[in-house]
Design a protein around this motif. Structure first.
Motif, PDB file in Angstrom:
ATOM      1  N   ARG A 145      14.944  -8.802   5.431  1.00 17.46           N
ATOM      2  CA  ARG A 145      14.310  -8.820   6.754  1.00 17.46           C
ATOM      3  C   ARG A 145      13.506  -7.539   6.978  1.00 17.46           C
ATOM      4  O   ARG A 145      12.378  -7.575   7.482  1.00 17.46           O
ATOM      5  N   GLU A 146      14.077  -6.389   6.590  1.00 14.31           N
ATOM      6  CA  GLU A 146      13.366  -5.122   6.758  1.00 14.31           C
ATOM      7  C   GLU A 146      12.134  -5.064   5.871  1.00 14.31           C
ATOM      8  O   GLU A 146      11.064  -4.617   6.291  1.00 14.31           O
ATOM      9  N   ILE A 147      12.273  -5.540   4.640  1.00 21.09           N
ATOM     10  CA  ILE A 147      11.129  -5.548   3.728  1.00 21.09           C
ATOM     11  C   ILE A 147      10.029  -6.452   4.269  1.00 21.09           C
ATOM     12  O   ILE A 147       8.843  -6.096   4.263  1.00 21.09           O
ATOM     13  N   LEU A 148      10.428  -7.606   4.763  1.00 16.45           N
ATOM     14  CA  LEU A 148       9.462  -8.550   5.316  1.00 16.45           C
ATOM     15  C   LEU A 148       8.734  -7.975   6.526  1.00 16.45           C
ATOM     16  O   LEU A 148       7.517  -8.110   6.666  1.00 16.45           O
ATOM     17  N   LEU A 149       9.480  -7.330   7.420  1.00 11.88           N
ATOM     18  CA  LEU A 149       8.855  -6.749   8.606  1.00 11.88           C
ATOM     19  C   LEU A 149       7.897  -5.622   8.225  1.00 11.88           C
ATOM     20  O   LEU A 149       6.810  -5.493   8.804  1.00 11.88           O
ATOM     21  N   LEU A 150       8.290  -4.826   7.249  1.00  9.27           N
ATOM     22  CA  LEU A 150       7.423  -3.743   6.792  1.00  9.27           C
ATOM     23  C   LEU A 150       6.168  -4.301   6.117  1.00  9.27           C
ATOM     24  O   LEU A 150       5.051  -3.834   6.375  1.00  9.27           O
ATOM     25  N   TRP A 151       6.357  -5.302   5.283  1.00 11.47           N
ATOM     26  CA  TRP A 151       5.199  -5.883   4.582  1.00 11.47           C
ATOM     27  C   TRP A 151       4.267  -6.587   5.562  1.00 11.47           C
ATOM     28  O   TRP A 151       3.048  -6.500   5.452  1.00 11.47           O
ATOM     29  N   LEU A 160       2.717   1.417   7.585  1.00 12.27           N
ATOM     30  CA  LEU A 160       4.109   1.053   7.811  1.00 12.27           C
ATOM     31  C   LEU A 160       4.589   1.616   9.145  1.00 12.27           C
ATOM     32  O   LEU A 160       4.392   2.798   9.423  1.00 12.27           O
ATOM     33  N   PRO A 161       5.242   0.802   9.983  1.00 10.45           N
ATOM     34  CA  PRO A 161       5.775   1.310  11.250  1.00 10.45           C
ATOM     35  C   PRO A 161       6.941   2.265  11.009  1.00 10.45           C
ATOM     36  O   PRO A 161       7.834   1.975  10.208  1.00 10.45           O
ATOM     37  N   GLU A 162       6.922   3.399  11.677  1.00 11.84           N
ATOM     38  CA  GLU A 162       7.912   4.452  11.407  1.00 11.84           C
ATOM     39  C   GLU A 162       9.336   3.988  11.677  1.00 11.84           C
ATOM     40  O   GLU A 162      10.263   4.320  10.932  1.00 11.84           O
ATOM     41  N   GLY A 163       9.537   3.235  12.763  1.00  8.23           N
ATOM     42  CA  GLY A 163      10.891   2.798  13.107  1.00  8.23           C
ATOM     43  C   GLY A 163      11.495   1.900  12.042  1.00  8.23           C
ATOM     44  O   GLY A 163      12.645   2.105  11.623  1.00  8.23           O
ATOM     45  N   GLU A 164      10.724   0.918  11.589  1.00 10.93           N
ATOM     46  CA  GLU A 164      11.212   0.007  10.556  1.00 10.93           C
ATOM     47  C   GLU A 164      11.422   0.745   9.241  1.00 10.93           C
ATOM     48  O   GLU A 164      12.377   0.486   8.509  1.00 10.93           O
ATOM     49  N   LEU A 165      10.524   1.680   8.930  1.00 13.05           N
ATOM     50  CA  LEU A 165      10.643   2.441   7.698  1.00 13.05           C
ATOM     51  C   LEU A 165      11.912   3.289   7.710  1.00 13.05           C
ATOM     52  O   LEU A 165      12.645   3.337   6.715  1.00 13.05           O
ATOM     53  N   LYS A 166      12.177   3.927   8.830  1.00 16.95           N
ATOM     54  CA  LYS A 166      13.398   4.753   8.949  1.00 16.95           C
ATOM     55  C   LYS A 166      14.639   3.889   8.792  1.00 16.95           C
ATOM     56  O   LYS A 166      15.601   4.268   8.122  1.00 16.95           O
ATOM     57  N   TYR A 175      18.374  -0.247  -1.465  1.00 11.79           N
ATOM     58  CA  TYR A 175      17.203  -1.114  -1.586  1.00 11.79           C
ATOM     59  C   TYR A 175      15.921  -0.278  -1.530  1.00 11.79           C
ATOM     60  O   TYR A 175      14.979  -0.518  -2.289  1.00 11.79           O
ATOM     61  N   PHE A 176      15.893   0.688  -0.644  1.00 16.33           N
ATOM     62  CA  PHE A 176      14.724   1.567  -0.573  1.00 16.33           C
ATOM     63  C   PHE A 176      14.538   2.289  -1.904  1.00 16.33           C
ATOM     64  O   PHE A 176      13.428   2.353  -2.446  1.00 16.33           O
ATOM     65  N   ALA A 177      15.658   2.817  -2.451  1.00 14.34           N
ATOM     66  CA  ALA A 177      15.588   3.533  -3.724  1.00 14.34           C
ATOM     67  C   ALA A 177      15.055   2.629  -4.839  1.00 14.34           C
ATOM     68  O   ALA A 177      14.252   3.065  -5.673  1.00 14.34           O
ATOM     69  N   GLU A 178      15.486   1.376  -4.838  1.00 15.14           N
ATOM     70  CA  GLU A 178      15.040   0.441  -5.873  1.00 15.14           C
ATOM     71  C   GLU A 178      13.556   0.116  -5.729  1.00 15.14           C
ATOM     72  O   GLU A 178      12.817   0.077  -6.712  1.00 15.14           O
ATOM     73  N   PHE A 179      13.114  -0.070  -4.502  1.00 14.24           N
ATOM     74  CA  PHE A 179      11.729  -0.493  -4.290  1.00 14.24           C
ATOM     75  C   PHE A 179      10.724   0.642  -4.502  1.00 14.24           C
ATOM     76  O   PHE A 179       9.537   0.362  -4.694  1.00 14.24           O
ATOM     77  N   VAL A 180      11.179   1.876  -4.494  1.00 17.72           N
ATOM     78  CA  VAL A 180      10.255   2.981  -4.776  1.00 17.72           C
ATOM     79  C   VAL A 180      10.433   3.516  -6.196  1.00 17.72           C
ATOM     80  O   VAL A 180       9.714   4.416  -6.613  1.00 17.72           O
ATOM     81  N   ILE A 223       3.871  -1.371  -2.072  1.00 19.35           N
ATOM     82  CA  ILE A 223       4.856  -0.543  -2.772  1.00 19.35           C
ATOM     83  C   ILE A 223       4.358   0.902  -2.850  1.00 19.35           C
ATOM     84  O   ILE A 223       5.131   1.858  -2.705  1.00 19.35           O
ATOM     85  N   GLY A 224       3.050   1.062  -3.049  1.00 20.31           N
ATOM     86  CA  GLY A 224       2.481   2.410  -3.072  1.00 20.31           C
ATOM     87  C   GLY A 224       2.701   3.130  -1.751  1.00 20.31           C
ATOM     88  O   GLY A 224       2.983   4.342  -1.732  1.00 20.31           O
ATOM     89  N   GLU A 225       2.600   2.401  -0.666  1.00 24.28           N
ATOM     90  CA  GLU A 225       2.822   3.001   0.658  1.00 24.28           C
ATOM     91  C   GLU A 225       4.282   3.385   0.839  1.00 24.28           C
ATOM     92  O   GLU A 225       4.591   4.429   1.425  1.00 24.28           O
ATOM     93  N   LEU A 226       5.193   2.560   0.348  1.00 24.08           N
ATOM     94  CA  LEU A 226       6.616   2.902   0.404  1.00 24.08           C
ATOM     95  C   LEU A 226       6.894   4.170  -0.396  1.00 24.08           C
ATOM     96  O   LEU A 226       7.618   5.071   0.050  1.00 24.08           O
ATOM     97  N   ARG A 227       6.297   4.249  -1.596  1.00 28.52           N
ATOM     98  CA  ARG A 227       6.503   5.431  -2.440  1.00 28.52           C
ATOM     99  C   ARG A 227       5.913   6.681  -1.788  1.00 28.52           C
ATOM    100  O   ARG A 227       6.476   7.779  -1.921  1.00 28.52           O
ATOM    101  N   ALA A 228       4.816   6.504  -1.082  1.00 31.56           N
ATOM    102  CA  ALA A 228       4.196   7.643  -0.405  1.00 31.56           C
ATOM    103  C   ALA A 228       5.116   8.211   0.667  1.00 31.56           C
ATOM    104  O   ALA A 228       5.075   9.402   0.977  1.00 31.56           O
ATOM    105  N   ALA A 229       5.980   7.350   1.220  1.00 33.31           N
ATOM    106  CA  ALA A 229       6.895   7.798   2.270  1.00 33.31           C
ATOM    107  C   ALA A 229       7.969   8.737   1.731  1.00 33.31           C
ATOM    108  O   ALA A 229       8.617   9.460   2.499  1.00 33.31           O
ATOM    109  N   VAL A 230       8.183   8.701   0.407  1.00 33.61           N
ATOM    110  CA  VAL A 230       9.178   9.581  -0.208  1.00 33.61           C
ATOM    111  C   VAL A 230       8.673  11.009  -0.263  1.00 33.61           C
ATOM    112  O   VAL A 230       9.423  11.969  -0.133  1.00 33.61           O
ATOM    113  N   ARG A 231       7.365  11.139  -0.431  1.00 33.45           N
ATOM    114  CA  ARG A 231       6.774  12.466  -0.625  1.00 33.45           C
ATOM    115  C   ARG A 231       6.642  13.218   0.700  1.00 33.45           C
ATOM    116  O   ARG A 231       6.554  12.612   1.761  1.00 33.45           O
TER     117      ARG A 231
END
Length: 231
Positions: A145-151, A160-166, A175-180, A223-231
């Motif tokens: 559900r979180e992945i779907l809302l973010l996508w 990406l919306p900050e609240g959903e990303l957090k 799941y976050f670790a796996e997807f990045v 996925i690139g945007e998710l990875r960018a959130a790590v940096r």
């Protein structure tokens, strides 16, 4: 001669009784055996032909709900879902969605959680209004559900919306670790874990990645945007 019938029950459902090609429990088991033996295309074709036979049995314009606790009826529902997955994996999102829409008509309680895959199909087709209708049927306890809302947000707005990303990073950290992650090997360690009685959350996260990987090949920017959130 057609050897199948829809028999009404006192619960306002129907039991699908059939033999030969309408013995969906047998057909589904056979398709799984074919797939296990390496005949993936044959298994997919077997399931789709079974779906076509089933669709022909459903009278147009009438509500038909199949009885989940009836063996052959349940197998028919499982066959539709399995064929929807087959088409999702070959990126035929439109046919996958059509299969799932029928599944939800025949099983409004959504025992197989087809709403989740249907939400992925709708986003792949950029059917945001249909996505908005089905996302509420996806459990808020599900990482999907979180992945779907973010996508969905990324497809609409390019960010990406900050609240959903957090929420995704904290509540569903494995799941976050796996997807990045850079790699997602389906190695022996993963297979032992996911096939165990109690697979770890990390293994379940990789399973979700592997089930949806075809999407991220098509839309790597998310996925690139998710990875960018790590940096």
């Amino acid at each position: 001669m057609q050897k199948a019938s829809l028999n009404p029950t006192p619960d306002q459902t129907f039991e699908l009784v059939g033999s030969g090609p309408y013995d969906f429990a047998r057909v589904l088991a056979q398709s799984r055996s074919m797939q296990a033996a390496g005949d993936v295309e044959g298994a997919c074709n077997e399931r789709y032909r079974a779906f076509q036979r089933l669709a022909e049995l459903i009278p147009e314009g009438e509500e038909v709900i199949l009885e989940w606790n009836h063996r052959n009826s349940r197998a028919a529902l499982e066959t539709i879902y399995a064929s929807a997955v087959d088409h999702f994996l070959i990126r035929d999102f439109e046919l996958s969605a059509a299969l799932l829409e029928l599944l939800l008509e025949l099983d409004p309680e959504d025992h197989l959680e087809g709403s989740e895959l249907l939400a992925y199909d709708y986003l792949a087709l950029d059917e945001q209004e249909l996505f908005d209708e089905v996302i509420n049927d996806v459990s808020d306890k599900s990482a999907s559900r979180e992945i779907l809302l973010l996508w969905s947000a990324y497809r609409r707005d390019g960010k990406l919306p900050e609240g959903e990303l957090k929420r995704f990073r904290t509540r569903f950290a494995p799941y976050f670790a796996e997807f990045v992650a850079a790699e997602h090997p389906a190695d022996e360690h993963y297979l032992r874990d996911i096939e165990s009685e109690r697979p770890t959350e990390a293994a379940q996260a990789r399973e979700l990645w592997l089930r949806t990987e075809n999407l991220w090949d098509l839309w790597p920017g998310f996925i690139g945007e998710l990875r960018a959130a790590v940096r």
